[in-house]
Design a protein around this motif. Structure first.
Motif, PDB file in Angstrom:
ATOM      1  N   GLN A   1       0.803  -1.224   0.000  1.00 20.45           N
ATOM      2  CA  GLN A   1       0.000   0.000   0.000  1.00 20.45           C
ATOM      3  C   GLN A   1       0.835   1.274   0.000  1.00 20.45           C
ATOM      4  O   GLN A   1       0.300   2.370  -0.156  1.00 20.45           O
ATOM      5  CB  GLN A   1      -0.942   0.010   1.204  1.00 20.45           C
ATOM      6  CG  GLN A   1      -1.977  -1.103   1.186  1.00 20.45           C
ATOM      7  CD  GLN A   1      -2.938  -1.000   2.353  1.00 20.45           C
ATOM      8  OE1 GLN A   1      -3.253   0.081   2.812  1.00 20.45           O
ATOM      9  NE2 GLN A   1      -3.409  -2.138   2.835  1.00 20.45           N
TER      10      GLN A   1
ATOM     11  N   SER B   1      -3.537  -4.958  -1.337  1.00 21.56           N
ATOM     12  CA  SER B   1      -3.376  -3.739  -2.126  1.00 21.56           C
ATOM     13  C   SER B   1      -4.393  -2.715  -1.657  1.00 21.56           C
ATOM     14  O   SER B   1      -5.453  -3.065  -1.145  1.00 21.56           O
ATOM     15  CB  SER B   1      -3.580  -4.036  -3.613  1.00 21.56           C
ATOM     16  OG  SER B   1      -4.898  -4.471  -3.846  1.00 21.56           O
ATOM     17  N   GLU B   2      -4.087  -1.461  -1.839  1.00 20.82           N
ATOM     18  CA  GLU B   2      -4.936  -0.383  -1.301  1.00 20.82           C
ATOM     19  C   GLU B   2      -6.323  -0.389  -1.946  1.00 20.82           C
ATOM     20  O   GLU B   2      -7.294   0.037  -1.351  1.00 20.82           O
ATOM     21  CB  GLU B   2      -4.246   0.966  -1.533  1.00 20.82           C
ATOM     22  CG  GLU B   2      -4.787   2.052  -0.635  1.00 20.82           C
ATOM     23  CD  GLU B   2      -3.830   3.213  -0.479  1.00 20.82           C
ATOM     24  OE1 GLU B   2      -4.243   4.210   0.131  1.00 20.82           O
ATOM     25  OE2 GLU B   2      -2.706   3.125  -0.955  1.00 20.82           O
TER      26      GLU B   2
ATOM     27  N   GLN C   1      -8.710   2.172   5.704  1.00 25.74           N
ATOM     28  CA  GLN C   1      -7.487   2.942   5.494  1.00 25.74           C
ATOM     29  C   GLN C   1      -7.357   4.037   6.538  1.00 25.74           C
ATOM     30  O   GLN C   1      -6.273   4.273   7.079  1.00 25.74           O
ATOM     31  CB  GLN C   1      -7.501   3.563   4.096  1.00 25.74           C
ATOM     32  CG  GLN C   1      -7.321   2.557   2.970  1.00 25.74           C
ATOM     33  CD  GLN C   1      -7.383   3.230   1.612  1.00 25.74           C
ATOM     34  OE1 GLN C   1      -6.949   4.368   1.465  1.00 25.74           O
ATOM     35  NE2 GLN C   1      -7.928   2.542   0.632  1.00 25.74           N
TER      36      GLN C   1
ATOM     37  N   SER D   1      -1.454   3.790   7.285  1.00 29.73           N
ATOM     38  CA  SER D   1      -1.843   3.876   5.882  1.00 29.73           C
ATOM     39  C   SER D   1      -1.487   5.253   5.333  1.00 29.73           C
ATOM     40  O   SER D   1      -1.403   6.240   6.069  1.00 29.73           O
ATOM     41  CB  SER D   1      -3.336   3.614   5.722  1.00 29.73           C
ATOM     42  OG  SER D   1      -4.087   4.685   6.265  1.00 29.73           O
TER      43      SER D   1
END
Length: 431
Positions: A177, A230-231, A239, A245
């Motif tokens: 991320q 993955s973001e 997040q 994050s």
């Protein structure tokens, strides 16, 4: 050689004489070798070789994949649950196969004591997945300890802020991320991320965090969560909730810049009062500056403004009110007289500002004494006349009580808790 032997013998006799004069008191302090000295170079070389050897003993990604294949090929399927399991005989057989394929470095995971750590079914079998996850976590933590020890310049088992930032900077390329983070933001991100480790692992604010404590903290686990997904697969809420994050770090940075009206890099009391849309009470902001903001060396003796590190501590405390570290930070602000406990007078004084904001917001009239009694009922302190930090921690509602006393929005959430709970349940049912 004879001359060297004579000199060393004289040094030895001199130390013996000094030890005899000192009596039975042992030596408890040894001066660290100076930078550039022979002893310092030897110490660095020994540390480098030791860490290199420990790193070579670790399983790499290919070794872990090979172990997983061995586990799956030599396990049995539970007829009832469909889970892949192994008994102790299978465990020993897999150990032999893995040792042949991977080498001796995997043997330590297949000890009888490790087998006994896992939950067993009626047939004495354990599931292979928890065992494999245990191996992966052990390898990950050991590698993290080696990496941190390499950055520990004085080899005292503690990391200073710049060392922790360097560790995080080295992790960024490996965290899914964070790979696309703008290079201009990396330094700021490392400051923000490192601060959480020091907030939770350096409670006495000595400016250094114990490596062992860092490894066992939830902070490292939270940081490593950015490694797996993955973001795009993570929701905006998740997040924002993860301090590490990129979304969260940018939010905090933007928040500080928005509050810093005069763009001098620090926050005054007036600027901090605008935090959270101005719902925090004035007395709480005053107490934050009294307890957690150092007096500036420039701008006069009474000049006191909050720098970015202090702001990060402030945000961490408010976002982690239910943790011992967050509640300890807030309790120092609530303890108006620094006595280590709160009295009914303190509660009355603190809530008076909340009450004022409550009325200004157009809410119904309420009695401060009723709220004070409610807080006492929630805490049930050991001493009926005072509330100590230990009482707030043990009652499991310390974060809620702190919110009620410092933030009108926190009191509103408590006052409407039943309606909010019902709305959450309805949203879950709709989902």
């Amino acid at each position: 050689e004879l001359e060297t032997k004579r000199i060393l013998l004289e040094i030895f006799k001199e130390r013996q004489r000094k030890s005899a004069e000192a009596g039975s008191i042992p030596s408890f302090y040894k001066k660290k070798p100076e930078d550039g000295s022979i002893s310092n170079r030897v110490q660095r070389l020994a540390k480098y070789r030791f860490l290199k050897k420990q790193s070579e003993l670790l399983l790499n990604a290919d070794d872990l994949d090979a172990m997983w294949v061995c586990l799956r090929e030599n396990c049995v399927i539970d007829d009832a649950t469909g889970a892949e399991k192994m008994n102790y005989e299978d465990f020993c057989h897999i150990a032999t196969v893995c040792t042949e394929q991977i080498g001796q470095k995997c043997k330590r995971f297949f000890s009888p004591s490790n087998f006994m750590k896992f939950e067993k079914d009626d047939s004495g079998r354990i599931a292979i997945l928890p065992f494999y996850l245990y191996v992966m976590r052990t390898v990950s933590l050991t590698q993290a300890r080696i990496d941190m020890s390499e950055l520990d310049e004085d080899s005292d088992g503690f990391l200073q802020p710049h060392e922790m930032e360097a560790y995080i900077r080295g992790l960024i390329p490996n965290l899914a991320q964070l790979r696309d983070m703008p290079s201009a933001f990396v330094q700021m991100y490392c400051r923000i991320a490192a601060r959480k480790f020091f907030f939770f692992c350096d409670p006495h604010r000595r400016g250094k965090a114990c490596i062992k404590k860092v490894l066992l903290s939830n902070c490292l686990q939270e940081l490593m969560e950015l490694h797996q997904e993955s973001e795009e697969e993570v929701t905006d809420t998740e997040q924002a909730e993860n301090w590490f994050s990129l979304t969260s770090a940018q939010r905090i940075c933007d928040m500080f810049l928005a509050l810093d009206k005069d763009t001098n890099g620090t926050l005054s009391k007036q600027e901090l009062k605008e935090y959270a849309d101005g719902t925090l009470t004035e007395i709480f902001v005053e107490r934050v500056f009294d307890e957690h903001v150092r007096r500036s060396k420039v701008g006069g003796g009474n000049s006191r403004e909050m720098d970015f590190e202090s702001f990060l501590d402030f945000v961490l405390a408010l976002e982690n009110k239910d943790t011992p570290e967050g509640l300890t930070y807030l309790f120092r602000c609530l303890d108006l007289n620094g006595r280590g406990f709160l009295t009914t007078a303190d509660i009355h004084t603190l809530f008076r500002d909340v009450h004022q904001k409550w009325i200004e917001g157009g809410n119904y009239e309420l009695c401060i004494e009723d709220v004070r009694d409610e807080i006492w009922d929630m805490v049930k302190p050991a001493d009926p006349l005072r509330i100590a930090l230990a009482d707030l921690l043990s009652c499991k509602q310390g974060g809620t009580i702190a919110s009620m006393l410092i933030d009108v929005r926190g009191f509103w959430a408590h006052d409407n808790r039943e309606n909010l709970l019902q709305e959450e349940e309805e949203q879950v049912e709709e989902a």
